[in-house]
Design a protein around this motif. Structure first.
Motif, PDB file in Angstrom:
ATOM      1  N   HIS A 255       0.840  -1.205   0.000  1.00 53.63           N
ATOM      2  CA  HIS A 255       0.000   0.000   0.000  1.00 53.63           C
ATOM      3  C   HIS A 255       0.872   1.251   0.000  1.00 53.63           C
ATOM      4  O   HIS A 255       1.933   1.280   0.616  1.00 53.63           O
ATOM      5  CB  HIS A 255      -0.987  -0.002   1.167  1.00 53.63           C
ATOM      6  CG  HIS A 255      -0.422   0.359   2.516  1.00 53.63           C
ATOM      7  ND1 HIS A 255      -0.324   1.658   2.956  1.00 53.63           N
ATOM      8  CD2 HIS A 255       0.055  -0.407   3.524  1.00 53.63           C
ATOM      9  CE1 HIS A 255       0.182   1.672   4.181  1.00 53.63           C
ATOM     10  NE2 HIS A 255       0.424   0.426   4.553  1.00 53.63           N
TER      11      HIS A 255
ATOM     12  N   ASP B 279       4.361  -4.807   3.784  1.00 52.47           N
ATOM     13  CA  ASP B 279       3.856  -3.646   4.523  1.00 52.47           C
ATOM     14  C   ASP B 279       4.743  -3.445   5.749  1.00 52.47           C
ATOM     15  O   ASP B 279       4.729  -4.262   6.661  1.00 52.47           O
ATOM     16  CB  ASP B 279       2.399  -3.893   4.937  1.00 52.47           C
ATOM     17  CG  ASP B 279       1.744  -2.628   5.512  1.00 52.47           C
ATOM     18  OD1 ASP B 279       2.434  -1.605   5.636  1.00 52.47           O
ATOM     19  OD2 ASP B 279       0.539  -2.692   5.836  1.00 52.47           O
ATOM     20  N   MET B 280       5.523  -2.371   5.734  1.00 53.98           N
ATOM     21  CA  MET B 280       6.500  -2.066   6.781  1.00 53.98           C
ATOM     22  C   MET B 280       7.638  -3.087   6.769  1.00 53.98           C
ATOM     23  O   MET B 280       7.672  -4.000   7.576  1.00 53.98           O
ATOM     24  CB  MET B 280       5.848  -1.992   8.166  1.00 53.98           C
ATOM     25  CG  MET B 280       4.799  -0.902   8.260  1.00 53.98           C
ATOM     26  SD  MET B 280       3.928  -0.878   9.834  1.00 53.98           S
ATOM     27  CE  MET B 280       5.231  -0.435  10.982  1.00 53.98           C
TER      28      MET B 280
ATOM     29  N   ASP C 141       6.103   2.834   6.810  1.00 53.70           N
ATOM     30  CA  ASP C 141       4.693   2.482   6.567  1.00 53.70           C
ATOM     31  C   ASP C 141       4.113   3.389   5.492  1.00 53.70           C
ATOM     32  O   ASP C 141       3.553   4.406   5.817  1.00 53.70           O
ATOM     33  CB  ASP C 141       3.926   2.610   7.884  1.00 53.70           C
ATOM     34  CG  ASP C 141       2.498   2.087   7.798  1.00 53.70           C
ATOM     35  OD1 ASP C 141       2.145   1.496   6.771  1.00 53.70           O
ATOM     36  OD2 ASP C 141       1.741   2.304   8.753  1.00 53.70           O
ATOM     37  N   ASN C 142       4.175   3.133   4.231  1.00 51.28           N
ATOM     38  CA  ASN C 142       4.751   1.943   3.692  1.00 51.28           C
ATOM     39  C   ASN C 142       5.529   2.272   2.418  1.00 51.28           C
ATOM     40  O   ASN C 142       5.450   1.572   1.413  1.00 51.28           O
ATOM     41  CB  ASN C 142       3.645   0.914   3.414  1.00 51.28           C
ATOM     42  CG  ASN C 142       4.196  -0.397   2.922  1.00 51.28           C
ATOM     43  OD1 ASN C 142       5.291  -0.788   3.271  1.00 51.28           O
ATOM     44  ND2 ASN C 142       3.463  -1.041   2.038  1.00 51.28           N
TER      45      ASN C 142
ATOM     46  N   GLU D 114      -5.417   1.710   2.395  1.00 49.23           N
ATOM     47  CA  GLU D 114      -5.159   0.603   3.341  1.00 49.23           C
ATOM     48  C   GLU D 114      -5.368   1.059   4.767  1.00 49.23           C
ATOM     49  O   GLU D 114      -5.960   0.370   5.598  1.00 49.23           O
ATOM     50  CB  GLU D 114      -3.725   0.082   3.144  1.00 49.23           C
ATOM     51  CG  GLU D 114      -3.399  -1.190   3.925  1.00 49.23           C
ATOM     52  CD  GLU D 114      -2.927  -0.971   5.354  1.00 49.23           C
ATOM     53  OE1 GLU D 114      -2.889  -1.937   6.128  1.00 49.23           O
ATOM     54  OE2 GLU D 114      -2.615   0.183   5.724  1.00 49.23           O
ATOM     55  N   GLU D 115      -4.864   2.275   5.047  1.00 47.23           N
ATOM     56  CA  GLU D 115      -4.903   2.780   6.421  1.00 47.23           C
ATOM     57  C   GLU D 115      -6.337   2.984   6.925  1.00 47.23           C
ATOM     58  O   GLU D 115      -6.588   3.005   8.111  1.00 47.23           O
ATOM     59  CB  GLU D 115      -4.122   4.096   6.524  1.00 47.23           C
ATOM     60  CG  GLU D 115      -2.643   3.980   6.119  1.00 47.23           C
ATOM     61  CD  GLU D 115      -1.769   3.321   7.179  1.00 47.23           C
ATOM     62  OE1 GLU D 115      -2.325   2.778   8.160  1.00 47.23           O
ATOM     63  OE2 GLU D 115      -0.540   3.342   7.014  1.00 47.23           O
TER      64      GLU D 115
HETATM   65 ZN   LIG Z   1       0.937  -0.077   6.543  1.00 47.47          ZN
END
Ligand SMILES: [Zn+2]
Length: 412
Positions: A123, A209-210, A148-149, A181-182
């Motif tokens: 994302h 992701d991260m 992130d991210n 996404e968040e």
């Molecule tokens: Zn994320």
């Protein structure tokens, strides 16, 4: 921060770094540029539906074009989606007349004329100025979201360039930058319900992701390992990078792979762990571990190469670990270190104003006991926590450095 000076320093540094045993260039230089731009103040935290997010999406399109991928959205590389947001927080659902947010996924295709397609996603949206979802309590500030991210996006783009040059031809590859996404997996949810290639042709999905904060112990969390019987051996055998893998079987987790798992697609999600800059304006590029990202990229590539067969992987449903988790009515207000595998629950961050903060708990403290309940790991911590209700107090046995101390917290 002064991104430019940092980039310059890093470019000098990478010129003497070692090379990869996978096709293509050393990725660190390009990743530094990608993340430097995505996590710069100009993109204003890339919140879905904002100008900053549009800029990030446009940048991603340019990168995919450069690599020579085909557009596979609904409008070129873009796949727009709309979400109504509730203006009345007490309403069950959004109503007519409520405002709408327009987000866009960025979708690119590497066509190898194969039967099946591997999906690789990350994302690119983040929290903007932190109105919603932020753990930061100060005045509104840009949340750059380097880990992130932007980290996962840069890795996805790098893998795209490597896969384009590679000899892996038994699958096509679909690269998706997810938006929203968040807010709750909006983009990936929209995509699986409005796929631009048939879901039945999706072989498996990789989510990053991260992935930018590989720590000194080299701990890498991998979820979804139980979603196909083909995964486990490959994951262990291809780990030539001294990564300390923390495998979890469940295909359900707090990121976009969940949307694919729920369509019965095997998923693998990569994550370098929580940290105290998570969802705060301080999640910046200078805190990233670029050589770690290079190693993780190489590892992901090796996994893809090992799984490059003409036949689709078989899918297995996993026990959804989160539905077994106990229900809480109180919270300590800490960020647990999910990668810690010693005895107890190690605290990775303390939220201002919350019970743990008021009781003077600190990052690095290890909770060993809550009243007379032994805390040996995350699961026993959650079980212990579930036993408390608002207004209760608890005596916590804490290991701080070499000392064991007792702290009393009050749940409110
Ligand atoms: Zn994320």
């Amino acid at each position: 921060m002064k991104v430019f000076h940092f980039l310059l320093a890093l470019l000098l540094f990478v010129s003497c770094s070692r090379s990869l045993d996978i096709p293509g260039e050393d990725p660190v230089q390009q990743m530094t540029i990608d993340i430097g731009l995505l996590a710069s103040d100009e993109m204003e935290g890339r919140e879905v539906g904002t100008e900053g997010e549009n800029m990030a999406a446009a940048y991603l399109v340019e990168r995919f074009k450069d690599i020579g991928l085909k557009p596979m959205g609904t409008n070129g590389f873009y796949q727009e989606f709309r979400r109504k947001v509730k203006s009345n927080p007490h309403a069950a659902v959004a109503e007519t007349g409520d405002p709408e947010i327009v987000g866009k996924n960025v979708v690119a295709y590497l066509d190898n004329k194969a039967e099946n397609t591997v999906v690789i996603g990350a994302h690119f949206d983040h929290l903007g100025y932190g109105k919603e979802g932020s753990l930061y309590t100060g005045v509104p500030a840009i949340h750059n979201g380097a880990d992130d991210n932007a980290s996962g996006v840069s890795m996805m783009v790098y893998l795209a360039s490597v896969l384009k040059k590679s000899k892996l031809k038994h699958n096509n590859f679909l690269f998706i930058g997810f938006s929203g996404e968040e807010k709750g997996l909006w983009g990936s949810n929209y995509f699986v319900n409005n796929p631009t290639i048939p879901v039945s042709k999706m072989n498996y999905m990789i989510n990053m992701d991260m992935v930018g904060r590989l720590n000194a112990d080299r701990q890498l969390a991998l979820s979804g390992t139980g979603t196909s019987p083909s995964f486990k051996t490959v994951l262990e055998e291809e780990n030539k990078y001294k990564l300390k893998l923390k495998l979890s079987e469940s295909g359900i987790g707090p990121s976009d792979h969940t949307s694919f798992y729920l369509q019965d697609i095997p998923v693998l999600a990569f994550f370098t762990g929580q940290h105290e800059d998570y969802h705060k304006p301080s999640d910046d590029i200078q805190l990233l571990n670029f050589s770690g990202m290079r190693d993780i990229s190489a590892y992901v590539y090796k996994i893809i190469a090992r799984l490059d067969r003409a036949v689709k992987l078989s899918f297995t449903k996993t026990k959804d670990e989160s539905t077994d988790a106990p229900k809480f009515t109180v919270s300590l207000g800490v960020i647990p270190d999910y990668l810690y595998d010693g005895k107890g629950m190690r605290i990775d961050g303390v939220r201002e104003g919350k019970p743990a903060f008021k009781a003077d708990l600190q990052k690095g403290d290890i909770v060993l006991k809550m009243n007379d309940m032994e805390v040996t790991d995350m699961m026993s911590y959650m079980k212990a926590l579930a036993a408390f209700k608002q207004g209760d107090s608890a005596k916590l046995l804490i290991k701080r450095g070499d000392q064991e101390i007792i702290k009393e917290v009050k749940f409110e």
